[in-house]
Design a protein around this motif. Structure first.
Motif, PDB file in Angstrom:
ATOM      1  N   GLY A 134      39.483  47.978  39.927  1.00 33.21           N
ATOM      2  CA  GLY A 134      40.161  48.299  38.681  1.00 33.21           C
ATOM      3  C   GLY A 134      41.579  48.746  38.953  1.00 33.21           C
ATOM      4  O   GLY A 134      41.885  49.300  40.008  1.00 33.21           O
ATOM      5  N   ILE A 135      42.460  48.464  37.997  1.00 37.40           N
ATOM      6  CA  ILE A 135      43.819  49.010  38.045  1.00 37.40           C
ATOM      7  C   ILE A 135      44.008  49.730  36.723  1.00 37.40           C
ATOM      8  O   ILE A 135      44.068  49.088  35.672  1.00 37.40           O
ATOM      9  CB  ILE A 135      44.889  47.912  38.201  1.00 37.40           C
ATOM     10  CG1 ILE A 135      44.637  47.080  39.461  1.00 37.40           C
ATOM     11  CG2 ILE A 135      46.284  48.525  38.237  1.00 37.40           C
ATOM     12  CD1 ILE A 135      45.586  45.911  39.652  1.00 37.40           C
ATOM     13  N   GLY A 136      44.063  51.052  36.782  1.00 38.50           N
ATOM     14  CA  GLY A 136      44.132  51.826  35.537  1.00 38.50           C
ATOM     15  C   GLY A 136      42.950  51.469  34.651  1.00 38.50           C
ATOM     16  O   GLY A 136      41.806  51.492  35.093  1.00 38.50           O
ATOM     17  N   ASP A 137      43.263  51.086  33.412  1.00 37.33           N
ATOM     18  CA  ASP A 137      42.181  50.738  32.484  1.00 37.33           C
ATOM     19  C   ASP A 137      41.741  49.283  32.606  1.00 37.33           C
ATOM     20  O   ASP A 137      40.842  48.846  31.902  1.00 37.33           O
ATOM     21  CB  ASP A 137      42.636  50.977  31.035  1.00 37.33           C
ATOM     22  CG  ASP A 137      42.875  52.448  30.780  1.00 37.33           C
ATOM     23  OD1 ASP A 137      42.224  53.264  31.472  1.00 37.33           O
ATOM     24  OD2 ASP A 137      43.718  52.784  29.921  1.00 37.33           O
ATOM     25  N   LEU A 138      42.407  48.538  33.460  1.00 35.37           N
ATOM     26  CA  LEU A 138      42.079  47.109  33.577  1.00 35.37           C
ATOM     27  C   LEU A 138      40.935  46.904  34.586  1.00 35.37           C
ATOM     28  O   LEU A 138      41.112  47.126  35.777  1.00 35.37           O
ATOM     29  CB  LEU A 138      43.324  46.334  34.040  1.00 35.37           C
ATOM     30  CG  LEU A 138      43.144  44.835  34.262  1.00 35.37           C
ATOM     31  CD1 LEU A 138      42.932  44.089  32.953  1.00 35.37           C
ATOM     32  CD2 LEU A 138      44.370  44.253  34.985  1.00 35.37           C
ATOM     33  N   PRO A 139      39.762  46.505  34.101  1.00 33.67           N
ATOM     34  CA  PRO A 139      38.675  46.286  35.061  1.00 33.67           C
ATOM     35  C   PRO A 139      38.817  44.938  35.749  1.00 33.67           C
ATOM     36  O   PRO A 139      39.144  43.944  35.114  1.00 33.67           O
ATOM     37  CB  PRO A 139      37.422  46.310  34.160  1.00 33.67           C
ATOM     38  CG  PRO A 139      37.914  45.910  32.802  1.00 33.67           C
ATOM     39  CD  PRO A 139      39.386  46.207  32.717  1.00 33.67           C
ATOM     40  N   LEU A 140      38.596  44.922  37.054  1.00 35.40           N
ATOM     41  CA  LEU A 140      38.613  43.660  37.811  1.00 35.40           C
ATOM     42  C   LEU A 140      37.190  43.479  38.310  1.00 35.40           C
ATOM     43  O   LEU A 140      36.768  44.126  39.263  1.00 35.40           O
ATOM     44  CB  LEU A 140      39.602  43.747  38.978  1.00 35.40           C
ATOM     45  CG  LEU A 140      41.012  44.206  38.594  1.00 35.40           C
ATOM     46  CD1 LEU A 140      41.850  44.478  39.838  1.00 35.40           C
ATOM     47  CD2 LEU A 140      41.712  43.181  37.711  1.00 35.40           C
ATOM     48  N   HIS A 141      36.471  42.619  37.614  1.00 42.14           N
ATOM     49  CA  HIS A 141      35.026  42.548  37.831  1.00 42.14           C
ATOM     50  C   HIS A 141      34.642  41.934  39.164  1.00 42.14           C
ATOM     51  O   HIS A 141      35.321  41.045  39.659  1.00 42.14           O
ATOM     52  CB  HIS A 141      34.389  41.741  36.697  1.00 42.14           C
ATOM     53  CG  HIS A 141      34.699  42.310  35.354  1.00 42.14           C
ATOM     54  ND1 HIS A 141      34.137  43.470  34.910  1.00 42.14           N
ATOM     55  CD2 HIS A 141      35.555  41.886  34.382  1.00 42.14           C
ATOM     56  CE1 HIS A 141      34.613  43.734  33.701  1.00 42.14           C
ATOM     57  NE2 HIS A 141      35.475  42.795  33.360  1.00 42.14           N
ATOM     58  N   SER A 142      33.521  42.409  39.667  1.00 43.34           N
ATOM     59  CA  SER A 142      32.964  41.773  40.869  1.00 43.34           C
ATOM     60  C   SER A 142      32.504  40.379  40.452  1.00 43.34           C
ATOM     61  O   SER A 142      32.279  40.116  39.259  1.00 43.34           O
ATOM     62  CB  SER A 142      31.783  42.569  41.398  1.00 43.34           C
ATOM     63  OG  SER A 142      30.696  42.450  40.503  1.00 43.34           O
ATOM     64  N   PHE A 143      32.316  39.513  41.431  1.00 42.56           N
ATOM     65  CA  PHE A 143      31.918  38.148  41.104  1.00 42.56           C
ATOM     66  C   PHE A 143      30.584  38.151  40.351  1.00 42.56           C
ATOM     67  O   PHE A 143      30.416  37.461  39.349  1.00 42.56           O
ATOM     68  CB  PHE A 143      31.808  37.312  42.385  1.00 42.56           C
ATOM     69  CG  PHE A 143      31.627  35.859  42.105  1.00 42.56           C
ATOM     70  CD1 PHE A 143      32.687  35.085  41.689  1.00 42.56           C
ATOM     71  CD2 PHE A 143      30.386  35.275  42.235  1.00 42.56           C
ATOM     72  CE1 PHE A 143      32.523  33.741  41.413  1.00 42.56           C
ATOM     73  CE2 PHE A 143      30.199  33.926  41.971  1.00 42.56           C
ATOM     74  CZ  PHE A 143      31.282  33.165  41.548  1.00 42.56           C
TER      75      PHE A 143
END
Lengths: 546, 95
Positions: free
Chosen positions: A377-386
């Motif tokens: 994640g970057i701040g409120d932006l979730p970067l989902h796992s595959f």
């Protein structure tokens, strides 16, 4: 002299040193002497040194920064394997005279006919240099054949020893004889490895000798049992699917009929046979003819089928003139259009792209653990796992199905399409995965098999790009004509699936990462579309331009 | 308390629309005084304070384009995720 020439010379010396070692051993067996023993021992040291030298040179050549052709690399690998086996044979040769010390009377061995076994060993050795230098599969097979002859000679010796033991023979002497016979039999095992290594350098694919046996059986039961020398391996198509394919040509007086031989898993070959026959009914001549089908009783089977002359579409994309390539692609489109129209069955269907993708996930992550990033994640932006991205796409695309099914190839990659030598038609090969499902499966596999070509030179790459674009235009048109309005969404899933699973075979880290990231990009687009009609979804085809 | 980490890395393929989300997340971080990067529950919290050295580099090499944004600053002590800690003011020691 280049390193390769030096290597060839060392290799020739190695073979002749082992030949002389085996000859000395035979002499020793016939007339033991201290001088003979010394010769054998010093010969062994020389062979060990040569082996290290050859090993060092092959690795040195394999590590050459400018690389080498696949054929050259295969030759070096096989020379290395042969050398190791030769060294092992020399060790066995030393062990035989050592056994002689255990005999109450050295002449005891003379009645066991070891000369025949030595003759076999020496005959196998005599073919090696020529088989390697001429890349001669026939000679390689003769080397392999020595193992079978040695096996039966050893069996004979074993039976005689048992008989003599029962008759009250001297156990110490008889056991020693058995040991000697056993060392000679093990030399046969090494000769088999050597023969197989030479076949590898000839055909570029590892082959087990039983494949050749199955092959001769197949030709034989067609009424003509040819001697092995008539069976000539011409080339090979390696596939990644567990079957090994070789091309042989039967040389008869009337006409040479090239046949393709496949040995592998019986269930797989059975479905290939059935699907091939099905396709032949739909578009006669599209698949190769099947001449022979043979289960071997151990869960494997062999198929002899028509060898289709021409080139694979992969060769066409990489090498053909623009016009020829255009013709081949046109024929492919014609053929697919016809097949899809003729075999169309009403009723919704899903190819389950995401399920297919999930089933490959473990294998891909094993190959590329760095793809398994976890939840970022970057701040409120979730970067989902595959994995969690996949879950979201599954939810978003629930109920998304093809409006009809057609008979698909099942593995429509560039290597499974043959453009006939006369330029008149195309053929499908490797049909074991063929079934009625969403035609998008074939489209996405075909597109990604173009994309994943490791071609990075601009001019060639633009040919690949053009072939992808043309094919997608054709497929999109078919979808429009048939009123398939969710085509682009399913295509995106299929492409994501094929890009992801293709990374399993890609050793170039940068390129495999490219494919993985593009797969994730496509999945993100599907996830973001959730809640809107899939007919509005547009496939971001730019993800397929490298 | 959430575990801390010293490094965060992420690579992805985006288009010019989706890339804005990343830039917005970074912009928000700078505006709020804390950039929070997380990996499987571990966090790296950066608090740009004082002067930030900003380097913008754009280059074209054939068809390949590279645009890099680099922010560099120093933090007096490791940032913690707790925002409400009393502020400590220290005198700078001469180096």
């Amino acid at each position: 002299m280049s390193t390769l020439d030096e290597l060839r010379e060392n290799f020739r010396f190695m073979v002749s040193a082992v030949v002389s070692q085996v000859e000395q051993t035979l002499k020793f067996l016939q007339a033991p002497s201290h001088r003979g023993m010394d010769k054998i021992t010093s010969g062994d040291d020389y062979i060990d040194t040569l082996k290290s030298l050859i090993e060092e040179k092959t690795f040195q050549l394999l590590m050459t920064p400018q690389g080498m052709s696949k054929q050259q690399a295969a030759l070096l690998r096989s020379m290395n394997t042969i050398t190791s086996n030769l060294e092992r044979m020399a060790d066995f040769a030393v062990n035989i005279p050592r056994q002689m010390n255990h005999l109450s009377e050295p002449s005891f061995v003379t009645s066991f006919g070891f000369e025949k076994l030595f003759k076999e060993v020496l005959s196998g050795l005599s073919h090696i240099v020529r088989a390697v230098e001429r890349r001669d599969a026939g000679l390689a097979f003769r080397i392999c054949q020595c193992e079978f002859n040695l096996d039966s000679l050893h069996q004979e010796c074993f039976a005689t020893v048992l008989k003599d033991l029962r008759a009250g023979g001297e156990p110490g002497d008889l056991v020693t004889v058995l040991f000697i016979s056993n060392y000679l039999e093990r030399m046969g095992d090494s000769l088999l490895n050597i023969g197989e290594a030479i076949l590898f350098s000839v055909v570029g694919e590892k082959m087990k000798i039983h494949q050749y046996r199955a092959l001769t059986d197949g030709l034989g039961s067609q009424g003509e049992k040819p001697p092995i020398s008539q069976v000539e391996f011409e080339s090979i198509w390696g596939t990644r699917s567990g079957c090994r394919i070789g091309v042989t040509r039967k040389q008869s007086e009337d006409a040479a009929r090239p046949v393709l031989f496949k040995h592998g898993n019986l269930a797989k070959l059975t479905s290939e046979k059935e699907n091939t026959e099905l396709w032949d009914q739909i578009i006669p001549g599209l698949p190769p003819k099947i001449w022979e089908f043979q289960p071997d009783g151990e869960g494997n089977g062999s198929v002899l089928m028509e060898y289709l002359t021409g080139c694979t579409l992969q060769d066409m994309v990489l090498n053909a003139q623009e016009e020829e390539l255009g013709n081949a692609l046109f024929l492919l489109e014609e053929t697919l259009g016809q097949a899809w129209t003729v075999t169309r069955r009403e009723g919704e269907i899903t190819a389950d792209f995401l399920g297919q993708l999930k089933r490959r996930q473990e294998a891909v992550f094993r190959m590329h653990p760095e793809f398994d990033t976890g939840q970022l994640g970057i701040g409120d932006l979730p970067l989902h796992s595959f994995g969690s991205l996949l879950g979201m796409v599954e939810k978003a695309t629930e109920g998304l199905r093809a409006p009809f099914s057609v008979l698909i190839h099942g593995d429509l990659n560039l290597n499974n399409i043959i453009y006939s030598g006369d330029g008149e038609r195309i053929h499908f090969i490797d049909l074991h995965r063929s079934k009625y499902t969403d035609y998008v499966q074939d489209i996405s596999v075909f597109v990604v098999s173009n994309f994943r070509l490791p071609v990075f030179q601009r001019e060639l790459r633009s040919r690949v790009d053009a072939s992808i674009e043309a094919f997608l235009r054709f497929a999109g048109k078919f979808a429009r004509v048939t009123g398939d309005d969710t085509f682009e969404a399913r295509l995106t899933m299929g492409l994501a699936r094929s890009l992801f699973s293709s990374t399993r075979f890609e050793m170039n880290r940068r390129f495999s990462r490219e494919m993985f990231l593009r797969s994730v990009y496509l999945l993100e687009k599907l996830k973001d579309h959730q809640g809107r009609p899939w007919s509005e979804f547009r496939c971001p085809v730019k993800a397929l331009v490298y | 308390m959430t575990e801390q980490m010293g490094r965060f890395k992420h690579q992805s393929m985006q288009d010019s629309q989706s890339i804005v989300r990343y830039l917005t997340a970074l912009k928000d971080g700078f505006e709020n005084g804390a950039l929070v990067f997380s990996t499987n529950g571990k966090r790296l919290v950066l608090k740009p304070q004082g002067l930030v050295n900003l380097e913008v580099e754009a280059k074209r090499k054939g068809e390949g384009i590279k645009l890099s944004l680099k922010f560099r600053w120093t933090e007096e002590e490791p940032a913690t995720e707790e925002g409400g800690q009393p502020l400590l003011i220290e005198t700078y020691k001469s180096k």
